[in-house]
Design an enzyme around this catalytic site. Sequence first.
Site, PDB file in Angstrom:
ATOM      1  CG  ASP A  25      46.458  41.309  88.393  1.00 51.30           C
ATOM      2  OD1 ASP A  25      45.879  40.218  88.209  1.00 51.30           O
ATOM      3  OD2 ASP A  25      47.159  41.602  89.379  1.00 51.30           O
ATOM      4  CG  ASN A  27      43.471  37.753  88.990  1.00 52.43           C
ATOM      5  OD1 ASN A  27      44.473  37.975  89.311  1.00 52.43           O
ATOM      6  ND2 ASN A  27      43.781  36.854  88.804  1.00 52.43           N
ATOM      7  CG  ASP A  33      44.014  39.273  84.643  1.00 52.68           C
ATOM      8  OD1 ASP A  33      42.612  39.771  84.083  1.00 52.68           O
ATOM      9  OD2 ASP A  33      43.815  38.466  85.904  1.00 52.68           O
ATOM     10  CG  ASP A 102      52.308  32.798  70.428  1.00 54.10           C
ATOM     11  OD1 ASP A 102      52.580  32.523  69.889  1.00 54.10           O
ATOM     12  OD2 ASP A 102      52.624  33.392  70.793  1.00 54.10           O
ATOM     13  CG  ASP A 204      56.365  28.837  69.773  1.00 54.19           C
ATOM     14  OD1 ASP A 204      56.917  29.973  69.323  1.00 54.19           O
ATOM     15  OD2 ASP A 204      56.892  27.740  70.044  1.00 54.19           O
ATOM     16  CD  GLU A 272      58.721  32.370  67.059  1.00 53.93           C
ATOM     17  OE1 GLU A 272      59.518  32.995  67.627  1.00 53.93           O
ATOM     18  OE2 GLU A 272      58.551  30.717  67.120  1.00 53.93           O
ATOM     19  CG  HIS A 333      57.031  36.879  73.036  1.00 49.83           C
ATOM     20  ND1 HIS A 333      57.534  36.787  71.903  1.00 49.83           N
ATOM     21  CD2 HIS A 333      57.476  35.540  73.335  1.00 49.83           C
ATOM     22  CE1 HIS A 333      56.859  35.740  71.348  1.00 49.83           C
ATOM     23  NE2 HIS A 333      57.351  34.867  72.151  1.00 49.83           N
ATOM     24  CG  ASP A 334      61.232  34.844  72.231  1.00 49.41           C
ATOM     25  OD1 ASP A 334      60.891  34.756  73.271  1.00 49.41           O
ATOM     26  OD2 ASP A 334      60.990  34.216  71.048  1.00 49.41           O
TER      27      ASP A 334
END
Length: 537
Positions: A25, A27, A33, A102, A204, A272, A333-334
Amino acid sequence: MAASFGPLWWRTDVIYQIYPRSFQDTNANGIGDLKGIERRLDYLAGLGVDAIWISPIYPSPMADFGYDVTDYCDVDSRFGVLADFDSLLSQAHARGLKILLDFVPNHTSDRHPWFVESRASRDNPKRDWYIWRDPAPNGGPPNNWISDFGGSAWQWDQATNQYYYHAFLKEQADLNWRNPAVQAAMYSVMRFWFDRGVDGLRIDVLWHLVKAADFPDNPPNPAYQAAMGDMHRVLQLHSTDQPEVHEIAADMRAIADSYGASGRGERVLIGEIYLPVDRLLRYYGRERAGVHLPFNFQLIDAPWEARSLATLIANYEAALPPGAWPNWVLGNHDRPRVAAKRVQAQARVAAMLLLTLRGTPTLYYGDELGLSDVSIPSAQVQDPRGLREPGLALGRDPVRTPMPWNGSRNAGFTTAKPWLPLNDDWPTRNVARMAQEPHSILALYRQLLAARRAHPALAIGDFALLDAEGDVLAYERRHGAERLIVALNLGEHLHRLELPDWASDFRVLLSTVADAALAGDGAVLLRADEGVILTAD
């Protein structure tokens, strides 16, 4: 150095997945970000990876954290602006790093302008851009298809008296890929990003894109148990993996290949696809080329047992179509992190396995630190899947927690409250601390990635399993005159591995433990939880 975009770079490169909300991060809003990723490019280049895959950054209401898109050709304000992406891309290329995005073509947000038009009336020009059906004779959903997040995959629309289909959340309406206008629109999205300089796309849920034209019920799953989650009550025979999807994959490949003539090298497509191997491999294409790399997730769920892994690897290699290139993944991430499923010592062995098998490896951010799944208090759960089926441990928040960079407040990830909790051991398990420890798992990942660069046999060499017993998995990697042996002890006891005659005078190139492997008479003695790379030169 300038980025190298030679032919078939995606065969030699190592891909590193970043979940942008959790990387860095800049900000002070507690969310990572694009400028944060740019700030950490030197770390990634120093780690030794070659390409960065960034999970969705498009404008989104964030019902599913970016997988519900409202504009495919812009950047969500939470992550920055389009100019920030251009800067990131330029700075990555200047360091020899490639950028993959992605691509989410199966569904849009229900707030996407296309869907807003589609649900406005039955005769709207975009009505057929999505999948609308009348109720069943009993007034209920058109069929028994189940959302991957549980419950019916059909949502009633009171205004037009029809159901629309959503394979995931009701806020994620599935596009109708049988409509040529939808195909044209989404292919334009691909060209937008390729024209901008993106080096590849991870597609995806590629196997979801086309549904059976007559929408029959899916058959019940005879192996269903409640702990599996509601989506597994039926087999997705008619709602996924339809024959027509391969022609779409071929069209996508043709678009990507058309950019190879630009002088900047090939643009890669990664699909995927969670399917059995025999169906997965069809996505390489037949009459026409399919995606370059249909993601191979077998290692994620495979039993951590040497003979089982040997059979899995051999069967996958044998099943690959001519000219196809393998790939391997340990987490994303899953799915649960590799260190959550195995002790830290075996997470080190798993790293050696991933980075020495034949094929393109994909790393998940934080695995190089040995991050485990993080326990998320119920009041802090963010993931919609975890919220919909709270008792089944299906939530994905534990693998999406912030990257711990140093020992400062909030581990250097943010000066605000992080959007998810940090790992409890962040004061010691962070990049700055582990970078100073010569035998940390981070140091091991750097050594493994350096070895892949220095030894072509590990990157592009042939693969052959070697005879081994018990807890030992062993194989040869060979390229030209270079021959290496990888030997992995997946157990807790010392094992002796007899070496082939050509390797009797071996030396240890790299071990997952601090000191050198023990030599026997024409053998190597593997200690508990030890993996080694041996060379005979």
